[in-house]
Design a protein around this motif. Sequence first.
Motif, PDB file in Angstrom:
ATOM      1  N   PHE A 178      -6.781  -6.340   8.459  1.00  0.00           N
ATOM      2  CA  PHE A 178      -7.990  -6.649   8.025  1.00  0.00           C
ATOM      3  C   PHE A 178      -8.373  -6.057   6.392  1.00  0.00           C
ATOM      4  O   PHE A 178      -8.765  -6.804   5.594  1.00  0.00           O
ATOM      5  N   ILE A 179      -7.848  -4.767   6.380  1.00  0.00           N
ATOM      6  CA  ILE A 179      -7.958  -4.033   5.101  1.00  0.00           C
ATOM      7  C   ILE A 179      -7.063  -4.822   4.153  1.00  0.00           C
ATOM      8  O   ILE A 179      -7.464  -5.253   2.977  1.00  0.00           O
ATOM      9  N   SER A 181      -5.815  -7.683   4.059  1.00  0.00           N
ATOM     10  CA  SER A 181      -6.024  -9.122   3.842  1.00  0.00           C
ATOM     11  C   SER A 181      -7.242  -9.098   2.766  1.00  0.00           C
ATOM     12  O   SER A 181      -7.430 -10.021   1.883  1.00  0.00           O
ATOM     13  N   ILE A 182      -8.179  -8.096   2.766  1.00  0.00           N
ATOM     14  CA  ILE A 182      -9.123  -7.940   1.807  1.00  0.00           C
ATOM     15  C   ILE A 182      -8.660  -7.818   0.317  1.00  0.00           C
ATOM     16  O   ILE A 182      -8.938  -8.230  -0.604  1.00  0.00           O
ATOM     17  N   VAL A 183      -7.578  -6.753   0.611  1.00  0.00           N
ATOM     18  CA  VAL A 183      -7.152  -6.274  -0.675  1.00  0.00           C
ATOM     19  C   VAL A 183      -6.469  -7.459  -1.232  1.00  0.00           C
ATOM     20  O   VAL A 183      -6.368  -7.634  -2.668  1.00  0.00           O
ATOM     21  N   ALA A 185      -6.589 -10.607  -0.791  1.00  0.00           N
ATOM     22  CA  ALA A 185      -7.350 -11.504  -1.390  1.00  0.00           C
ATOM     23  C   ALA A 185      -8.125 -11.613  -2.781  1.00  0.00           C
ATOM     24  O   ALA A 185      -8.146 -12.080  -3.545  1.00  0.00           O
ATOM     25  N   ALA A 186      -8.462 -10.231  -2.894  1.00  0.00           N
ATOM     26  CA  ALA A 186      -9.316  -9.754  -3.883  1.00  0.00           C
ATOM     27  C   ALA A 186      -8.416  -9.841  -5.334  1.00  0.00           C
ATOM     28  O   ALA A 186      -8.659  -9.910  -6.418  1.00  0.00           O
TER      29      ALA A 186
END
Length: 199
Positions: A178-179, A181-183, A185-186
Amino acid sequence: MNFDDFIGLLRLTFRNPAQAVRALQALKLPFAARWMALMVTVILSTLLMILVIKAKPDSVMPIIAGVVGQPIAYVILQLLGIAIASWLLTNLGRGVGGKADFPDVLLVITWIEVLLLSAQVVQSAALMISPLLSSLIGLATTVMIVWAAIQLLRAVQGISNPLVVILGLVASFMVTVFILSIVAAAFGLIPELPAEVHS
């Protein structure tokens, strides 16, 4: 550690994981050396993956093939993911009576990464002969390494119940993904899929 020591530790990992953990700890590697070993392992794994992608581009999923275009980002994400997972496993383990500290958990995770790299080498060599053989080897080694990972983490944490370790691994994996994927994508590190994949 020479090659004979490596093979001996490899065998010990599957014969007596608890003793293998003690052997790893007996190396008394400084914290910086543990990070360096992890970095070298991840870099070698990434380079091998790139070679396989270039040699057999049709044998990998398109999203994995994106590694070729962003190898440094891939290495950074892997290292970040391993660091997060190691921290989570350390603290989740302590929450249920585990005794390991972060450096020892990192040491065990690094050794698991070495096992994965060893399996990757064998699987990649088999791929040049037969994709089916490579898939069978991949399945077999995955089962073996997952079992070894559970036993090694049980040993380093001093937790007797394997179910607790399995739940900790699953929880750590989900949070880490989850973490990351956020990084990813960002920073635009998720490769776009080819048009034929969407259709």
